[in-house]
Design an enzyme around this catalytic site. Sequence first.
Site, PDB file in Angstrom:
ATOM      1  N   HIS A 159      14.539   3.622  -6.042  1.00 37.38           N
ATOM      2  CA  HIS A 159      13.791   4.776  -5.552  1.00 37.38           C
ATOM      3  C   HIS A 159      14.627   5.709  -4.687  1.00 37.38           C
ATOM      4  O   HIS A 159      14.248   6.871  -4.489  1.00 37.38           O
ATOM      5  CB  HIS A 159      12.505   4.352  -4.820  1.00 37.38           C
ATOM      6  CG  HIS A 159      12.724   3.804  -3.448  1.00 37.38           C
ATOM      7  ND1 HIS A 159      12.800   2.455  -3.172  1.00 37.38           N
ATOM      8  CD2 HIS A 159      12.858   4.430  -2.249  1.00 37.38           C
ATOM      9  CE1 HIS A 159      12.962   2.280  -1.883  1.00 37.38           C
ATOM     10  NE2 HIS A 159      13.002   3.462  -1.294  1.00 37.38           N
TER      11      HIS A 159
ATOM     12  N   SER B 136      16.271   1.982   3.043  1.00 38.06           N
ATOM     13  CA  SER B 136      16.090   1.495   1.678  1.00 38.06           C
ATOM     14  C   SER B 136      17.424   1.233   0.991  1.00 38.06           C
ATOM     15  O   SER B 136      18.314   2.081   1.007  1.00 38.06           O
ATOM     16  CB  SER B 136      15.290   2.504   0.861  1.00 38.06           C
ATOM     17  OG  SER B 136      13.971   2.599   1.317  1.00 38.06           O
TER      18      SER B 136
ATOM     19  N   ASP C  94      13.179  -2.211  -8.697  1.00 35.11           N
ATOM     20  CA  ASP C  94      13.628  -1.233  -7.703  1.00 35.11           C
ATOM     21  C   ASP C  94      15.085  -1.443  -7.308  1.00 35.11           C
ATOM     22  O   ASP C  94      15.430  -1.402  -6.125  1.00 35.11           O
ATOM     23  CB  ASP C  94      12.720  -1.273  -6.469  1.00 35.11           C
ATOM     24  CG  ASP C  94      12.837   0.006  -5.631  1.00 35.11           C
ATOM     25  OD1 ASP C  94      13.456   0.967  -6.110  1.00 35.11           O
ATOM     26  OD2 ASP C  94      12.325   0.021  -4.497  1.00 35.11           O
TER      27      ASP C  94
END
Length: 403
Positions: A116, A242, A163
């Site tokens: 992402h 992230s 992801d």
Amino acid sequence: MRSAAPRQEAAAAGLSRREAAALLHSLLLTPLLPGRVSAAVTLEDVTPPVAPAQPLSAREAQVADIYDRTAPGVVNVFDVTLRTTGVGGPQAVEQPEGNGTGFVWDTEGHIVTNYHVLASVLGGAAGKVLSGAKVARVLLLAPDGTQQAYDGFLAAGADKARDLAVLKVSAPASLLRPLPLGDSSSVRVGQGCLAIGNPFGFERTLTTGVVSALVACSLLSQTGSTIGGGIQTDAAVNPGNSGGPLLDLSGAVIGVNTAIFTNTGTSAGLGFAIPSNTVRRVVPQLISLGAVQRASLGFQPAPDPVARALKVSEGVMIQTADPKGAAAQAGLLPTRRGLGGIVAGDVIVAVDGQPVRNLFDLTSLLDERAVGDVVEVRALRGVGQSAAPEAVVVSATLEAEQQ
């Protein structure tokens, strides 16, 4: 009327009239000049001494040493669609996506990050960007403390479902400091952990905490997919973290920080990481094969409305099955038409002794297996019929999931 006391004191001291007048003038003016400092007071006189440095506690020293060892293996990732300002490189202080973290996988230049983080440039689905395409700018930490920027190319593929994405940079080996990968199956609730990343653009920020929970069936990734076996932590994780590593207190990566639960957009002490064992399965396949081969039983599960209509409340009902697939070859039956109407397919309720309450449970269990593994499947046959369901136990050889 002014007091004559100062003059009398001056006369007693043997001062002339003019000297006494100068002394009186000085005494009268000094209180009116608060900014004046006596020449006898030095900077040293008003500067407190430096407190001697105290040795770090054993825990502090351990954390500091881990950071020193691992920070050079943590990178800053900017997708190529992110606008930059100024001459110092990308500035994304408040970008929740497009700017994230990654870590060095090997000395060949492979960098692991979240899918992402690069979603806008990857087009929202794995496979839309060809292998070798430039998708990011990657900043690595040099030994002298400066950052070196390199183009990041899509190594071979990306796994939206988990992801994860792998980049490739052409950096010298001296800048590539791979981080060791730990065994997430041995992680325990309560053990200490560290997160290193670039929250809100603040580079290589360290936060500490503990493993708060091991999430068996509820880690929802930023891409909307579910990931089994997630690790929950109270170490502060914010936008920009992230793709960065969650480390144990030996400095090994036990997870990849990927999501937070928050009402404000900032850390609320509920961070989630993809377990390192999932990363260990996915990343080598992305590098060597360009895609992930997932283990499958070779059948289509019944949608919830269909299952409920056939009185299946728990487990995974087989709706259709490839006759040559793993489930059919093992003897499991799909939903079919019988003399009395539609007969519910076999309902899978356990794999290798672990309960299967829903499709997520089954997906999570299969995600931990490899193509070619033999698993024991327990199913109920005849659910919804007048008689009690029959328990069926079979052995199935897992096949590659159809892409």
